[in-house]
Motif scaffolding. Structure first.
Motif, PDB file in Angstrom:
ATOM      1  N   SER A 125       0.838  -1.203   0.000  1.00  0.00           N
ATOM      2  CA  SER A 125       0.000   0.000   0.000  1.00  0.00           C
ATOM      3  C   SER A 125       0.870   1.249   0.000  1.00  0.00           C
ATOM      4  CB  SER A 125      -0.916   0.017   1.228  1.00  0.00           C
ATOM      5  OG  SER A 125      -0.146   0.243   2.403  1.00  0.00           O
ATOM      6  N   ARG A 126       0.259   2.386  -0.385  1.00  0.00           N
ATOM      7  CA  ARG A 126       0.994   3.653  -0.356  1.00  0.00           C
ATOM      8  C   ARG A 126       1.436   3.973   1.066  1.00  0.00           C
ATOM      9  NH1 ARG A 126       1.018   8.696   1.138  1.00  0.00           N
ATOM     10  NH2 ARG A 126      -0.806   8.290   2.440  1.00  0.00           N
ATOM     11  N   GLU A 127       0.555   3.716   2.043  1.00  0.00           N
ATOM     12  CA  GLU A 127       0.870   4.030   3.434  1.00  0.00           C
ATOM     13  C   GLU A 127       2.065   3.207   3.935  1.00  0.00           C
ATOM     14  OE1 GLU A 127      -3.573   4.682   2.826  1.00  0.00           O
ATOM     15  OE2 GLU A 127      -2.077   3.185   2.255  1.00  0.00           O
ATOM     16  N   TRP A 128       2.088   1.937   3.574  1.00  0.00           N
ATOM     17  CA  TRP A 128       3.190   1.083   4.002  1.00  0.00           C
ATOM     18  C   TRP A 128       4.517   1.559   3.396  1.00  0.00           C
ATOM     19  CZ3 TRP A 128       3.836  -2.403   7.714  1.00  0.00           C
ATOM     20  CH2 TRP A 128       4.930  -3.275   7.651  1.00  0.00           C
ATOM     21  N   LYS A 129       4.474   1.966   2.128  1.00  0.00           N
ATOM     22  CA  LYS A 129       5.682   2.463   1.475  1.00  0.00           C
ATOM     23  C   LYS A 129       6.185   3.743   2.150  1.00  0.00           C
ATOM     24  CE  LYS A 129       4.526   0.676  -3.131  1.00  0.00           C
ATOM     25  NZ  LYS A 129       4.137   1.059  -4.508  1.00  0.00           N
ATOM     26  N   ALA A 205       6.303  19.128  23.329  1.00  0.00           N
ATOM     27  CA  ALA A 205       6.155  17.799  23.933  1.00  0.00           C
ATOM     28  C   ALA A 205       5.955  16.761  22.832  1.00  0.00           C
ATOM     29  CB  ALA A 205       4.970  17.788  24.901  1.00  0.00           C
ATOM     30  N   MET A 206       6.754  15.709  22.894  1.00  0.00           N
ATOM     31  CA  MET A 206       6.689  14.654  21.878  1.00  0.00           C
ATOM     32  C   MET A 206       6.536  13.309  22.564  1.00  0.00           C
ATOM     33  SD  MET A 206       6.828  14.013  18.605  1.00  0.00           S
ATOM     34  CE  MET A 206       6.496  12.384  17.952  1.00  0.00           C
ATOM     35  N   PRO A 207       5.517  12.521  22.194  1.00  0.00           N
ATOM     36  CA  PRO A 207       5.354  11.198  22.814  1.00  0.00           C
ATOM     37  C   PRO A 207       6.528  10.281  22.456  1.00  0.00           C
ATOM     38  CG  PRO A 207       3.889  11.425  20.935  1.00  0.00           C
ATOM     39  CD  PRO A 207       4.487  12.780  21.169  1.00  0.00           C
ATOM     40  N   SER A 208       6.798   9.333  23.313  1.00  0.00           N
ATOM     41  CA  SER A 208       7.905   8.404  23.079  1.00  0.00           C
ATOM     42  C   SER A 208       7.549   7.315  22.082  1.00  0.00           C
ATOM     43  CB  SER A 208       8.333   7.751  24.399  1.00  0.00           C
ATOM     44  OG  SER A 208       7.244   7.008  24.953  1.00  0.00           O
ATOM     45  N   GLN A 209       6.260   7.141  21.827  1.00  0.00           N
ATOM     46  CA  GLN A 209       5.823   6.097  20.892  1.00  0.00           C
ATOM     47  C   GLN A 209       4.493   6.497  20.267  1.00  0.00           C
ATOM     48  OE1 GLN A 209       6.632   1.981  21.935  1.00  0.00           O
ATOM     49  NE2 GLN A 209       4.507   1.407  21.466  1.00  0.00           N
ATOM     50  N   ILE A 210       4.312   6.160  19.001  1.00  0.00           N
ATOM     51  CA  ILE A 210       3.037   6.394  18.328  1.00  0.00           C
ATOM     52  C   ILE A 210       2.545   5.065  17.759  1.00  0.00           C
ATOM     53  CG2 ILE A 210       3.546   8.791  17.769  1.00  0.00           C
ATOM     54  CD1 ILE A 210       4.201   7.921  14.911  1.00  0.00           C
ATOM     55  N   THR A 211       1.237   4.996  17.539  1.00  0.00           N
ATOM     56  CA  THR A 211       0.639   3.803  16.953  1.00  0.00           C
ATOM     57  C   THR A 211      -0.024   4.173  15.626  1.00  0.00           C
ATOM     58  OG1 THR A 211       0.202   2.859  19.140  1.00  0.00           O
ATOM     59  CG2 THR A 211      -1.005   1.925  17.272  1.00  0.00           C
ATOM     60  N   LEU A 212       0.322   3.426  14.586  1.00  0.00           N
ATOM     61  CA  LEU A 212      -0.267   3.622  13.267  1.00  0.00           C
ATOM     62  C   LEU A 212      -1.332   2.565  13.023  1.00  0.00           C
ATOM     63  CD1 LEU A 212       3.111   3.929  11.293  1.00  0.00           C
ATOM     64  CD2 LEU A 212       1.831   5.794  12.367  1.00  0.00           C
ATOM     65  N   GLU A 213      -2.287   2.886  12.171  1.00  0.00           N
ATOM     66  CA  GLU A 213      -3.252   1.901  11.647  1.00  0.00           C
ATOM     67  C   GLU A 213      -3.219   2.049  10.138  1.00  0.00           C
ATOM     68  OE1 GLU A 213      -5.384  -0.432  12.588  1.00  0.00           O
ATOM     69  OE2 GLU A 213      -5.427  -0.335  14.792  1.00  0.00           O
ATOM     70  N   GLN A 221      -6.850  -4.781   4.792  1.00  0.00           N
ATOM     71  CA  GLN A 221      -7.362  -4.268   6.058  1.00  0.00           C
ATOM     72  C   GLN A 221      -6.233  -3.585   6.835  1.00  0.00           C
ATOM     73  OE1 GLN A 221     -10.606  -4.281   7.133  1.00  0.00           O
ATOM     74  NE2 GLN A 221     -11.003  -5.006   5.048  1.00  0.00           N
ATOM     75  N   PRO A 222      -6.529  -2.466   7.529  1.00  0.00           N
ATOM     76  CA  PRO A 222      -5.486  -1.789   8.313  1.00  0.00           C
ATOM     77  C   PRO A 222      -4.941  -2.686   9.425  1.00  0.00           C
ATOM     78  CG  PRO A 222      -7.395  -0.369   7.992  1.00  0.00           C
ATOM     79  CD  PRO A 222      -7.809  -1.738   7.547  1.00  0.00           C
ATOM     80  N   VAL A 250       4.452  -7.782  11.091  1.00  0.00           N
ATOM     81  CA  VAL A 250       3.206  -7.176  10.594  1.00  0.00           C
ATOM     82  C   VAL A 250       2.992  -7.579   9.133  1.00  0.00           C
ATOM     83  CG1 VAL A 250       1.978  -5.008  10.180  1.00  0.00           C
ATOM     84  CG2 VAL A 250       3.474  -5.233  12.178  1.00  0.00           C
ATOM     85  N   LEU A 251       4.068  -7.544   8.349  1.00  0.00           N
ATOM     86  CA  LEU A 251       4.010  -7.935   6.943  1.00  0.00           C
ATOM     87  C   LEU A 251       3.596  -9.394   6.796  1.00  0.00           C
ATOM     88  CD1 LEU A 251       4.723  -6.987   3.977  1.00  0.00           C
ATOM     89  CD2 LEU A 251       6.974  -7.967   4.384  1.00  0.00           C
ATOM     90  N   GLU A 252       4.204 -10.270   7.586  1.00  0.00           N
ATOM     91  CA  GLU A 252       3.881 -11.698   7.516  1.00  0.00           C
ATOM     92  C   GLU A 252       2.415 -11.951   7.852  1.00  0.00           C
ATOM     93  OE1 GLU A 252       6.504 -13.960   9.973  1.00  0.00           O
ATOM     94  OE2 GLU A 252       8.316 -13.219   8.964  1.00  0.00           O
ATOM     95  N   THR A 253       1.919 -11.293   8.888  1.00  0.00           N
ATOM     96  CA  THR A 253       0.527 -11.493   9.310  1.00  0.00           C
ATOM     97  C   THR A 253      -0.443 -11.053   8.214  1.00  0.00           C
ATOM     98  OG1 THR A 253       1.125 -11.181  11.637  1.00  0.00           O
ATOM     99  CG2 THR A 253      -1.190 -10.881  11.044  1.00  0.00           C
TER     100      THR A 253
END
Length: 276
Positions: A125-129, A205-213, A221-222, A250-253
């Motif tokens: 996907s474009r997002e993954w790239k 202020a910057m969070p130490s971790q972010i979560t993408l979907e 599916q995201p 994530v890619l394998e799943t």
């Protein structure tokens, strides 16, 4: 001399016999391809087009999604048809005329042509790239702000308004110097920057971790992808980057989900590997 003359006559007779085959003939060999003997060198030349249909189906069909692959494979499959899968690069390959099972043939070893294939080269996907393309690459604060703003819908934690505020604050710091960074109790980091040495420090202020979907593959599916934020301050300049957490899993799943769909809808067990 007589023998030489007789030899020339024999050669002429052979050539004449060959010339008599100049009309299209169907090969007695297993492939059944029609051929003609052309005078120049008397070599055989394949001429499939003189008959209504090819002697056998062959070729490679390239498709862009799993549903198309399933539809085509199911339309053409035979008892000997097989499907292969490989992850690097991600690809599903169906061989319509694969070798026959040895137990099903009365003579021979079941060899087949393996020349009729259907391929689904699973596109990212474009997002993954975008996110894998910038993974672990050091950015300045403006480049990082642009990345966040351009791809804000992909970030689900922290929420969009929080991340937009981070981006805007980073843009505001473009004329300043970063003087320190302090980790807070909630795990986030306060970057302090000043426009001059006498100015009051401004904080980002910057969070130490972010979560993408994001979807891994086109039309997929995201999937949740974690990214850890890293940084370095040197000579008043901030370098900031992120590191995706186990992106290969994530890619394998995501690939296994496509695998399972195709396997179920074609009623064909997929083999890990590729035919030569």
């Amino acid at each position: 001399m007589l023998n030489d003359f007789q030899g020339e006559r024999d050669v002429a007779a052979v050539l004449a016999a060959g010339t008599s085959l100049a009309g299209a003939q169907k090969s007695p060999l297993q492939d059944g391809k029609p051929f003609v003997i052309v005078p120049d060198g008397y070599k055989a030349q394949i001429v499939d087009e003189v008959f209504g249909n090819p002697a056998r189906a062959s070729g490679l069909v390239k498709l862009r999604d799993a549903n198309s692959f399933v539809s085509y494979f199911n339309r053409q499959k035979r008892p000997e048809s097989l499907i292969y899968a490989s992850l690097d690069p991600a690809k599903i390959l169906g061989v319509i005329d694969d070798h026959r099972a040895y137990s099903t043939v009365s003579q021979g070893d079941g060899a087949n042509w393996r020349g009729y294939r259907v391929e689904f080269a699973v596109p990212a996907s474009r997002e993954w790239k975008v996110w894998t393309g910038s993974d672990r690459k050091g950015l300045n604060q403006l480049q990082f702000a642009e990345l966040i703003e351009d791809n804000l819908p992909d970030i689900v934690s922290p929420d969009g308004s929080t991340m937009l505020s981070v981006a805007l604050n980073f843009e505001a710091s473009k004329e300043g110097n970063f003087v320190s960074a302090a980790r807070l109790q909630d795990g986030s980091t306060n970057f302090v920057w000043k426009e001059d040495v006498n100015a009051t420090g401004n904080k980002v202020a910057m969070p130490s971790q972010i979560t993408l979907e994001i979807p891994v593959f086109e039309n997929g599916q995201p999937s949740p992808v974690e990214a850890r934020i890293k940084y370095r301050i040197k000579d008043g300049n901030l370098t900031i980057w992120y590191e995706l957490v186990r992106p290969h899993k994530v890619l394998e799943t995501a690939f296994r989900a496509i695998w399972s769909q195709i396997e179920e809808q074609t009623a064909t067990t997929i083999l890990l590997g590729s035919p030569e």
